[in-house]
Design an enzyme around this catalytic site. Structure first.
Site, PDB file in Angstrom:
ATOM      1  N   TYR A   1       0.947  -1.285  -0.091  1.00 17.42           N
ATOM      2  CA  TYR A   1      -0.117  -0.051  -0.022  1.00 17.42           C
ATOM      3  C   TYR A   1       0.807   1.123   0.041  1.00 17.42           C
ATOM      4  O   TYR A   1       1.119   1.759   0.999  1.00 17.42           O
ATOM      5  CB  TYR A   1      -0.943  -0.157   1.022  1.00 17.42           C
ATOM      6  CG  TYR A   1      -1.989  -1.129   1.071  1.00 17.42           C
ATOM      7  CD1 TYR A   1      -2.468  -1.664  -0.020  1.00 17.42           C
ATOM      8  CD2 TYR A   1      -2.344  -1.761   2.332  1.00 17.42           C
ATOM      9  CE1 TYR A   1      -3.213  -2.705   0.064  1.00 17.42           C
ATOM     10  CE2 TYR A   1      -3.375  -2.847   2.166  1.00 17.42           C
ATOM     11  CZ  TYR A   1      -3.761  -3.056   1.186  1.00 17.42           C
ATOM     12  OH  TYR A   1      -4.670  -4.234   1.185  1.00 17.42           O
TER      13      TYR A   1
ATOM     14  N   ASP B   1      -5.618   2.564  11.186  1.00 17.30           N
ATOM     15  CA  ASP B   1      -5.461   1.392  11.949  1.00 17.30           C
ATOM     16  C   ASP B   1      -3.844   1.197  12.461  1.00 17.30           C
ATOM     17  O   ASP B   1      -3.588   0.518  13.295  1.00 17.30           O
ATOM     18  CB  ASP B   1      -5.812   0.357  10.740  1.00 17.30           C
ATOM     19  CG  ASP B   1      -7.056   0.240  10.152  1.00 17.30           C
ATOM     20  OD1 ASP B   1      -7.398   1.710   9.679  1.00 17.30           O
ATOM     21  OD2 ASP B   1      -7.665  -0.553   9.611  1.00 17.30           O
TER      22      ASP B   1
END
Length: 422
Positions: free
Chosen positions: A181, A188
Site C-alpha cells: 500500500y 489502523d
C-alpha cells in the site's frame, strides 16, 4: 435328616440366595440409574460459562470456547501470526491480571509457544511484506519475555522492531500501512505498531536511541492528525495517500472519503495505550492527550443518543443501509473509559462510556443457553484499495460482511468491561 430332605433344604436355600442377589442387583442398578439421571440433570443445569462472573471473564471464556487455540482466532483454519490474535490476547493479559486464573495465562503462552520457533523465527510471518498489522501480536512477546526469560521471545520481538526500522515511509516520515500500500497511512496502523514500539523502547532502549524512538512514535500521531483530520467535524478519515494515485483518494487532500467507525476506534485505542509507555516528561504526551480530547469531543457529536452507540459510517446514521456497529462502539467505550480513568479525559467521558456499554449489552449482546456470550453486528473487515478494489464509499462500508463475535469487537469489549469493572 434324610438325604432327600437335606437336598430339598439346600435347594430352597440356594433359590432364596439367588432371589436376594437378584433383588440387590436390581436395587443397585436402580440407584445407579437414578444417580446417573441426577448427574445428567445436574450437568445440563450447569452452564459452560457461569453467569455470576463479570462480563470481561464471561466474554474471555466464550472466546476460548469458540477458539480453543488462540492461533486460530478470527475464524481461520490454520494457525497464523496476525493482529487479531494480539488484540484478544492483550485483553486476556488483563483478565489474567485481575483474576490470576492460570487458564488465561496458559492461553496466551500457548499462542507464542506454537508460533515462535526455538531460534526466534515467527511462523507465517514475512518481514519483507512490511505489514504494520503484524506488529500487534508482538505485545504478547513483550508480555511473556520478562516472565519466562525465553530468548526466542526476545529474538522474535527484535525481528518486529527490525521491521519498524525498515518500514517504508512517506516523505515526511509516516509509516506506510503495508509495503504494497504505497505512500499510504491508515488510522489502523497507529494501533498496530505504536504501543508495541513504545513498550519495546521502554524495555530495551536507553539514552539517545530511546529519545529518537519516542520522537518517531509521536511523529506518527502528528502526521495522522495533519493528514486525515477533517477540521469541520473533528473526525479523522480512514486513510491518506500521499501520492493521490488511489481511486479512493481525494485529488486535493489525498484522504479517503468517509469516516469509518472502526478506523477511528483503532486510533482512539492507540492513543490511550501508547501513553502507558511514553515517558512522563516527553513533550509528546501533552500533544497526544490534546488529540485525544479533540477526538472524544468530535465522537460525541455523531453518537446515537438513543442507544449510546455509533454507526458503521460515523456521520451518516440517517442513510439507508447504515447500522449501529459493535467493534467501533466497543473501542470507543474502552477509549473513553480508560481515558477518563487515567485522567486524560474529563470524568464526563466515564459516564459516556457507561452509556455506550449499556447500549452494547442491551442491543448487541446475546447469551446462549449454556452461558456463551455473543457480540453481534460486527463489521468483519474493511480496508482501502487492494484486489478486489475497495473504494471507501459509503456503499462499500455498509455492504461488507456483518458477523457475530469478530475478535476486533470481543477484544475491546473485554477491555472496556475491565475499565468499567462490569
Amino acid at each position: 435328616m434324610k438325604k432327600k430332605e437335606y437336598s430339598i433344604v439346600i435347594s430352597s436355600a440356594f433359590l432364596v440366595l439367588v432371589f436376594l442377589m437378584m433383588f440387590s442387583c436390581k436395587n443397585e442398578n436402580n440407584e445407579t440409574s437414578e444417580t446417573a439421571e441426577n448427574d445428567s440433570n445436574k450437568n445440563t443445569s450447569e452452564k459452560a460459562i457461569p453467569e455470576d462472573l463479570k462480563w470481561s471473564e464471561r466474554m474471555m471464556l466464550s472466546e476460548i470456547k469458540r477458539f480453543p487455540k488462540a492461533s486460530k482466532l478470527d475464524f481461520v483454519d490454520k494457525p497464523r501470526w496476525s493482529y487479531t490474535n494480539g488484540l484478544v490476547l492483550t485483553a486476556a493479559q488483563r483478565v489474567y491480571k485481575q483474576t490470576q486464573k492460570e487458564k488465561y495465562y496458559d492461553y496466551i503462552y500457548a499462542y507464542a509457544d506454537e508460533l515462535i520457533e526455538e531460534n526466534g523465527i515467527i511462523k507465517t510471518y514475512d518481514i519483507e511484506k512490511y505489514n504494520l498489522d503484524m506488529i500487534k501480536s508482538g505485545d504478547v512477546l513483550l508480555y511473556l519475555y520478562p516472565k519466562t526469560k525465553e530468548e526466542r521471545f526476545k529474538k522474535a520481538a527484535d525481528t518486529l522492531r527490525k521491521q519498524l526500522a525498515g518500514q517504508p515511509k512517506t516523505s515526511d516520515g509516516g509509516f506506510w500501512h503495508k509495503k504494497r500500500y504505497t505512500h499510504q497511512m491508515w488510522l489502523d496502523g497507529l494501533y498496530m505498531a505504536e504501543p508495541f514500539y513504545a513498550q519495546y523502547t521502554k524495555m530495551f532502549s536507553e539514552g539517545d536511541k530511546a529519545e529518537k524512538a519516542y520522537n518517531e512514535i509521536v511523529r506518527q500521531f502528528d502526521l495522522i492528525q495533519e493528514h486525515t483530520l477533517d477540521k469541520e467535524t473533528g473526525l479523522l478519515y480512514h486513510g491518506w495517500d500521499e501520492s493521490k494515485e488511489q481511486k479512493w483518494a481525494n485529488n486535493e487532500t489525498g484522504t479517503s472519503p468517509n469516516f469509518w467507525s472502526r478506523a477511528m476506534g483503532w486510533y482512539g485505542m492507540a492513543m490511550v495505550d501508547v501513553l502507558d509507555y511514553l515517558p512522563e516528561d516527553h513533550p509528546g504526551r501533552e500533544k497526544i492527550i490534546g488529540y485525544l480530547n479533540q477526538y472524544a469531543e468530535a465522537l460525541l457529536k455523531v453518537q446515537d443518543q438513543e442507544t449510546g452507540l455509533w454507526y458503521q459510517v460515523l456521520d451518516k446514521g440517517d442513510q439507508d443501509g447504515n447500522y449501529l456497529e459493535a467493534t467501533g462502539s466497543s473501542m470507543f467505550a474502552y477509549t473513553f473509559a480508560k481515558g477518563a480513568n487515567q485522567g486524560y479525559l474529563s470524568q464526563k467521558y466515564l459516564e459516556e462510556a457507561e452509556k455506550t456499554y449499556k447500549g452494547i449489552i442491551n442491543n448487541l449482546v446475546t447469551v446462549e443457553d449454556d452461558g456463551t456470550v455473543n457480540l453481534n453486528q460486527c463489521c468483519a473487515v474493511a480496508g482501502l484499495g487492494g484486489d478486489p478494489y475497495r473504494d471507501a464509499s459509503f456503499e462499500y462500508y455498509v455492504n461488507e460482511e456483518i458477523r457475530s463475535n469478530d475478535p476486533k469487537g470481543t477484544g475491546p469489549f473485554i477491555m472496556a468491561s475491565l475499565e468499567l469493572n462490569k
